[in-house]
Design an enzyme around this catalytic site. Sequence first.
Site, PDB file in Angstrom:
ATOM      1  N   HIS A 133      -0.009 -43.948 -45.430  1.00 19.33           N
ATOM      2  CA  HIS A 133      -0.205 -43.064 -46.596  1.00 19.33           C
ATOM      3  C   HIS A 133       0.998 -43.058 -47.524  1.00 19.33           C
ATOM      4  O   HIS A 133       0.893 -42.627 -48.667  1.00 19.33           O
ATOM      5  CB  HIS A 133      -0.556 -41.641 -46.140  1.00 19.33           C
ATOM      6  N   ASP A 163      -2.539 -44.696 -39.211  1.00 17.72           N
ATOM      7  CA  ASP A 163      -1.672 -44.384 -40.350  1.00 17.72           C
ATOM      8  C   ASP A 163      -0.349 -45.139 -40.255  1.00 17.72           C
ATOM      9  O   ASP A 163       0.713 -44.589 -40.517  1.00 17.72           O
ATOM     10  CB  ASP A 163      -1.422 -42.878 -40.453  1.00 17.72           C
ATOM     11  N   SER A 236       7.860 -38.837 -43.480  1.00 14.11           N
ATOM     12  CA  SER A 236       6.802 -39.696 -42.944  1.00 14.11           C
ATOM     13  C   SER A 236       7.279 -41.139 -42.820  1.00 14.11           C
ATOM     14  O   SER A 236       7.824 -41.712 -43.757  1.00 14.11           O
ATOM     15  CB  SER A 236       5.565 -39.647 -43.846  1.00 14.11           C
ATOM     16  N   GLY A 292     -19.956 -47.152 -28.838  1.00  9.46           N
ATOM     17  CA  GLY A 292     -21.056 -46.606 -29.631  1.00  9.46           C
ATOM     18  C   GLY A 292     -21.587 -45.281 -29.150  1.00  9.46           C
ATOM     19  O   GLY A 292     -22.816 -45.075 -29.156  1.00  9.46           O
TER      20      GLY A 292
END
Length: 393
Positions: A133, A163, A236, A292
Site C-alpha cells: 500500500h 500487503d 509501514s 474452495g
Amino acid sequence: MKHAAGTLAFIARFVILGLAIAFVITLLWPGSGDRLRSRFGITAMPPARTEPASAPAGSPLSYADAVAAAEPSVVNIYANKIVTGQAFRMYNDPLLQQLLGGQPTTYQRREQTLGSGVIVNAQGQDYVLTNNHVIAHAADIQVLLYDGRIAKATLVGADEETDLAVLKIDASNLPSIHIADQQPLRAGDVVLAIGNPLGLNQTVTMGIVSAIGRQLNSSSAEDFIQTDAAINLGNSGGALINARGLLVGINTLLIGKAAGAEGIGFAIPVNTAMKVLDQIIATGHVVRGWLGADYAFVPVAANSGLPAAARGAQVTDVYPGSPAALAGLQPHDILLKIGKDDILDPADLRRHEAALEPGSKVTVSGLRNGAPFHSELTVAKRPPMATSTTSDD
C-alpha cells in the site's frame, strides 16, 4: 530519697554540659572525633552503601546495540503518484455562470506517500521489502538510505494479500539486515519498531509482542504479530526487530484512535515475508493453494469426543465446482487433519491450504455427523481475492 534525687540531677547536669562541649568542639574542629578514635584504637562503622537497582537477569539496560545493528538496513521510501481528480470549471462572466453552471473537468495532481523499507539479502542479491500500500500505483519511487544516499527504485513484484512489495535499487554496499532464526516469538517478548513516522526518519519505538497469529480477515491466510510498539504514519514497511537486533517482522498497519484503539499495531512475520520474497523474485507473483471452502471455529462441547489437542475447523460453505465440492465436502463437516498435520483452528487451516502447491493432492480427515471420514482433494490455484486490509498510512 532526697539525697539520691540530688545526685541524679547533678549527674544529668554534667552529661548535658559534656554533650554541649562535644557539639561545640565538633563544629569548630570537624575531624577531631576521627583523630580521637584513631588514637584510642576505636574503629568507626563504615557508612551504609546504597546499591543501584539491578536489571532483571537477561534484560539489558539499553537496546542501543540492537538498534545500531539493524538501523542501517532500514530505509525511507517516497512514492510519488499522479492522482486524477474531478472539478467544475467556473465562468468568469456571472451571467454565463448562472445560465450554464459549472463545466465538469478533470485535473491531475502529484501526491507523495511516505513509508519505510528493509534491505534484505535473498539469492545473493539485495532487495528492499516494504508494504504494497506504500508503493501501489506509484509513478516514481525514491529510496533514502541510512548513509544519506538517494536511489531510484524499481518494482520487482507485489502481493496484495500479504500487503508486501519487493523493490530493487541501483546502489552498492547495501547493509542487509540479519534475519531472526526459527525460534518462535512469544507474547511478552521485547520488540522495537524502526521506521520513518511522519517523515521523522530513523525513529525507534519499543514495546512487547502482544499476541501472535492474529487474523483480521477470516478468508485470508493472515498470521500477524500484534504489538504495542508505536507504529505511526510512515512506519509501514519498516523493521520490527527483537532485543538482539534481528528482524522478526515487517510493520504493516495499526488500528488508530479513530476506532477507539491505542497501542494496537501489526507486523507481518519475517518467515511469511521471506517466503513471499522468494516467490516474487522467482516468478514476479505469489501462488497459493485453494480448496474452495469457508471455515469457522468448531463449537466444542465437553462430551463431543473431539481431541483436546486438535479442535479443527468447521466447514461453513463450499464453492460450486471447487476442489472441496468435487471431493464431496459438505457444510458442517468438521476437519481435523490436512495431510499429516493436525488442524488447530480455521486460521491454521488457511495457512496450510495456502502453502499447498496447485495441482497436488491432499487428504483431509474429520467428522461428518459424528462419523470419521477421509477425502482426497486436488489443490487448485487460489483465485484473486479482494483485500480489505486498511492502514493509517
